[in-house]
Design a protein around this motif. Structure first.
Motif, PDB file in Angstrom:
ATOM      1  N   GLU A  31       0.832  -1.206   0.000  1.00 21.78           N
ATOM      2  CA  GLU A  31       0.000   0.000   0.000  1.00 21.78           C
ATOM      3  C   GLU A  31       0.867   1.256   0.000  1.00 21.78           C
ATOM      4  O   GLU A  31       0.566   2.224  -0.691  1.00 21.78           O
ATOM      5  CB  GLU A  31      -0.936  -0.002   1.207  1.00 21.78           C
ATOM      6  CG  GLU A  31      -2.074  -0.986   1.093  1.00 21.78           C
ATOM      7  CD  GLU A  31      -2.908  -1.075   2.365  1.00 21.78           C
ATOM      8  OE1 GLU A  31      -2.776  -0.190   3.248  1.00 21.78           O
ATOM      9  OE2 GLU A  31      -3.689  -2.031   2.468  1.00 21.78           O
ATOM     10  N   ALA A  32       1.941   1.237   0.775  1.00 26.98           N
ATOM     11  CA  ALA A  32       2.842   2.390   0.822  1.00 26.98           C
ATOM     12  C   ALA A  32       3.504   2.610  -0.533  1.00 26.98           C
ATOM     13  O   ALA A  32       3.625   3.745  -1.002  1.00 26.98           O
ATOM     14  CB  ALA A  32       3.899   2.184   1.904  1.00 26.98           C
ATOM     15  N   ARG A  33       3.911   1.526  -1.185  1.00 29.27           N
ATOM     16  CA  ARG A  33       4.503   1.639  -2.523  1.00 29.27           C
ATOM     17  C   ARG A  33       3.494   2.200  -3.521  1.00 29.27           C
ATOM     18  O   ARG A  33       3.824   3.019  -4.357  1.00 29.27           O
ATOM     19  CB  ARG A  33       4.987   0.269  -3.004  1.00 29.27           C
ATOM     20  CG  ARG A  33       6.474   0.092  -2.927  1.00 29.27           C
ATOM     21  CD  ARG A  33       6.940  -1.140  -3.679  1.00 29.27           C
ATOM     22  NE  ARG A  33       6.156  -2.334  -3.421  1.00 29.27           N
ATOM     23  CZ  ARG A  33       6.423  -3.244  -2.494  1.00 29.27           C
ATOM     24  NH1 ARG A  33       7.471  -3.100  -1.729  1.00 29.27           N
ATOM     25  NH2 ARG A  33       5.670  -4.308  -2.347  1.00 29.27           N
ATOM     26  N   LYS A  34       2.262   1.740  -3.421  1.00 32.24           N
ATOM     27  CA  LYS A  34       1.201   2.186  -4.336  1.00 32.24           C
ATOM     28  C   LYS A  34       0.948   3.687  -4.174  1.00 32.24           C
ATOM     29  O   LYS A  34       0.761   4.399  -5.159  1.00 32.24           O
ATOM     30  CB  LYS A  34      -0.079   1.401  -4.052  1.00 32.24           C
ATOM     31  CG  LYS A  34      -1.199   1.697  -4.998  1.00 32.24           C
ATOM     32  CD  LYS A  34      -2.414   0.840  -4.680  1.00 32.24           C
ATOM     33  CE  LYS A  34      -3.563   1.177  -5.591  1.00 32.24           C
ATOM     34  NZ  LYS A  34      -4.757   0.402  -5.271  1.00 32.24           N
ATOM     35  N   LYS A  35       0.960   4.177  -2.927  1.00 31.73           N
ATOM     36  CA  LYS A  35       0.729   5.601  -2.675  1.00 31.73           C
ATOM     37  C   LYS A  35       1.866   6.461  -3.215  1.00 31.73           C
ATOM     38  O   LYS A  35       1.655   7.604  -3.590  1.00 31.73           O
ATOM     39  CB  LYS A  35       0.563   5.866  -1.179  1.00 31.73           C
ATOM     40  CG  LYS A  35      -0.777   5.446  -0.653  1.00 31.73           C
ATOM     41  CD  LYS A  35      -0.915   5.787   0.814  1.00 31.73           C
ATOM     42  CE  LYS A  35      -2.268   5.373   1.338  1.00 31.73           C
ATOM     43  NZ  LYS A  35      -2.424   5.699   2.764  1.00 31.73           N
ATOM     44  N   MET A  36       3.064   5.902  -3.246  1.00 38.43           N
ATOM     45  CA  MET A  36       4.224   6.678  -3.666  1.00 38.43           C
ATOM     46  C   MET A  36       4.461   6.614  -5.167  1.00 38.43           C
ATOM     47  O   MET A  36       5.245   7.399  -5.693  1.00 38.43           O
ATOM     48  CB  MET A  36       5.463   6.197  -2.910  1.00 38.43           C
ATOM     49  CG  MET A  36       5.388   6.518  -1.424  1.00 38.43           C
ATOM     50  SD  MET A  36       6.769   5.885  -0.481  1.00 38.43           S
ATOM     51  CE  MET A  36       8.140   6.695  -1.239  1.00 38.43           C
ATOM     52  N   GLU A  37       3.796   5.725  -5.856  1.00 42.47           N
ATOM     53  CA  GLU A  37       4.044   5.583  -7.280  1.00 42.47           C
ATOM     54  C   GLU A  37       3.470   6.776  -8.052  1.00 42.47           C
ATOM     55  O   GLU A  37       2.444   7.342  -7.696  1.00 42.47           O
ATOM     56  CB  GLU A  37       3.486   4.238  -7.763  1.00 42.47           C
ATOM     57  CG  GLU A  37       2.343   4.268  -8.682  1.00 42.47           C
ATOM     58  CD  GLU A  37       1.802   2.879  -8.999  1.00 42.47           C
ATOM     59  OE1 GLU A  37       0.698   2.841  -9.532  1.00 42.47           O
ATOM     60  OE2 GLU A  37       2.441   1.850  -8.710  1.00 42.47           O
ATOM     61  N   ILE A  38       4.162   7.179  -9.080  1.00 43.59           N
ATOM     62  CA  ILE A  38       3.756   8.322  -9.896  1.00 43.59           C
ATOM     63  C   ILE A  38       2.687   7.865 -10.880  1.00 43.59           C
ATOM     64  O   ILE A  38       2.851   6.862 -11.565  1.00 43.59           O
ATOM     65  CB  ILE A  38       4.968   8.916 -10.647  1.00 43.59           C
ATOM     66  CG1 ILE A  38       5.974   9.451  -9.636  1.00 43.59           C
ATOM     67  CG2 ILE A  38       4.517   9.994 -11.612  1.00 43.59           C
ATOM     68  CD1 ILE A  38       7.271   9.904 -10.239  1.00 43.59           C
ATOM     69  N   LEU A 153      -7.786  13.047  -4.498  1.00 49.06           N
ATOM     70  CA  LEU A 153      -8.558  12.604  -5.663  1.00 49.06           C
ATOM     71  C   LEU A 153      -7.809  11.508  -6.422  1.00 49.06           C
ATOM     72  O   LEU A 153      -8.404  10.502  -6.808  1.00 49.06           O
ATOM     73  CB  LEU A 153      -8.851  13.774  -6.598  1.00 49.06           C
ATOM     74  CG  LEU A 153      -9.784  14.860  -6.041  1.00 49.06           C
ATOM     75  CD1 LEU A 153      -9.818  16.044  -6.965  1.00 49.06           C
ATOM     76  CD2 LEU A 153     -11.152  14.297  -5.800  1.00 49.06           C
ATOM     77  N   VAL A 154      -6.525  11.713  -6.645  1.00 50.86           N
ATOM     78  CA  VAL A 154      -5.729  10.747  -7.412  1.00 50.86           C
ATOM     79  C   VAL A 154      -5.671   9.406  -6.683  1.00 50.86           C
ATOM     80  O   VAL A 154      -5.845   8.345  -7.297  1.00 50.86           O
ATOM     81  CB  VAL A 154      -4.313  11.285  -7.685  1.00 50.86           C
ATOM     82  CG1 VAL A 154      -3.421  10.220  -8.282  1.00 50.86           C
ATOM     83  CG2 VAL A 154      -4.369  12.494  -8.611  1.00 50.86           C
ATOM     84  N   MET A 157      -8.773   7.282  -7.124  1.00 52.29           N
ATOM     85  CA  MET A 157      -9.107   6.795  -8.454  1.00 52.29           C
ATOM     86  C   MET A 157      -8.622   5.365  -8.648  1.00 52.29           C
ATOM     87  O   MET A 157      -7.565   4.987  -8.123  1.00 52.29           O
ATOM     88  CB  MET A 157      -8.455   7.681  -9.529  1.00 52.29           C
ATOM     89  CG  MET A 157      -9.009   9.046  -9.586  1.00 52.29           C
ATOM     90  SD  MET A 157      -8.095   9.976 -10.843  1.00 52.29           S
ATOM     91  CE  MET A 157      -9.208  11.313 -11.082  1.00 52.29           C
ATOM     92  N   PRO A 158      -9.380   4.574  -9.393  1.00 53.42           N
ATOM     93  CA  PRO A 158      -8.917   3.206  -9.664  1.00 53.42           C
ATOM     94  C   PRO A 158      -7.681   3.216 -10.553  1.00 53.42           C
ATOM     95  O   PRO A 158      -7.508   4.091 -11.389  1.00 53.42           O
ATOM     96  CB  PRO A 158     -10.103   2.551 -10.384  1.00 53.42           C
ATOM     97  CG  PRO A 158     -10.897   3.684 -10.914  1.00 53.42           C
ATOM     98  CD  PRO A 158     -10.648   4.864 -10.021  1.00 53.42           C
ATOM     99  N   VAL A 159      -6.818   2.244 -10.326  1.00 54.07           N
ATOM    100  CA  VAL A 159      -5.602   2.113 -11.134  1.00 54.07           C
ATOM    101  C   VAL A 159      -5.943   1.311 -12.372  1.00 54.07           C
ATOM    102  O   VAL A 159      -6.566   0.261 -12.297  1.00 54.07           O
ATOM    103  CB  VAL A 159      -4.495   1.388 -10.326  1.00 54.07           C
ATOM    104  CG1 VAL A 159      -3.246   1.227 -11.161  1.00 54.07           C
ATOM    105  CG2 VAL A 159      -4.197   2.152  -9.059  1.00 54.07           C
ATOM    106  N   ASN A 160      -5.541   1.825 -13.521  1.00 48.99           N
ATOM    107  CA  ASN A 160      -5.813   1.113 -14.790  1.00 48.99           C
ATOM    108  C   ASN A 160      -4.745   0.093 -15.076  1.00 48.99           C
ATOM    109  O   ASN A 160      -3.644   0.179 -14.828  1.00 48.99           O
ATOM    110  CB  ASN A 160      -5.908   2.097 -15.945  1.00 48.99           C
ATOM    111  CG  ASN A 160      -7.127   2.993 -15.790  1.00 48.99           C
ATOM    112  OD1 ASN A 160      -8.105   2.622 -15.152  1.00 48.99           O
ATOM    113  ND2 ASN A 160      -7.057   4.161 -16.350  1.00 48.99           N
TER     114      ASN A 160
END
Length: 160
Positions: A31-38, A153-154, A157-160
């Protein structure tokens, strides 16, 4: 003898330390990695998400809302909510112009609709006019301003 007991205790302690991550820790790290990803998000998608969130929040706002309830709602959604009236217009030029446009539209019996706009890099503004009076002679009572962090907001949003 003391040395043997000390070494045995140390070995026992080291054997009990598990250096592997458990399932919960793996999930937290993912989850932490997902939050930090651009992530690249189109402006239209960002504004649509802001509009949806703004509508959801302003539906919960009403005249009898106390200051504490407003603060709780702001904290729950991690946004800033402000109330503006024509008698005390906002100091910010963008908000003052928006209030003036809503006031003009109400005076000329034009439809008043919500407004969504990006403010700077990190905030989206959702503005909702509130009208008093009747259909023939509407009067602008004020305007809710919901300031939503772009990051919020970002991440929603669902990840595509």
């Amino acid at each position: 003898m003391k040395r043997l007991v000390l070494i045995s205790g140390l070995l026992l302690l080291l054997s009990q330390c598990n250096t592997r991550l458990n399932e919960e820790q793996r999930k937290q790290m993912a989850e932490a990695r997902k939050k930090m990803e651009i992530r690249q998000v189109p402006e239209a998608d960002l504004l649509k998400a802001g509009m949806d969130m703004g509508i959801k929040i302003t539906r919960m706002l009403h005249d009898t809302l106390s200051a504490q309830q407003l603060a709780d709602l702001s904290a729950k959604y991690e946004v800033t909510i402000r109330w503006f009236t024509p008698a005390s217009p906002p100091a910010e030029p963008l908000l003052a112009d928006l209030m003036h446009a809503y006031k003009y539209a109400a005076q000329h019996n034009e439809k008043l609709s919500p407004h969504i706009q990006r403010i700077g890099v990190d905030t989206v503004l959702y503005a909702q006019p509130v009208v008093a009076g009747n259909k023939e002679k509407p009067v602008l009572a004020g305007m809710w301003g919901v300031f939503i962090p772009t990051k919020k907001l970002v991440l929603g949003m669902p990840v595509n």
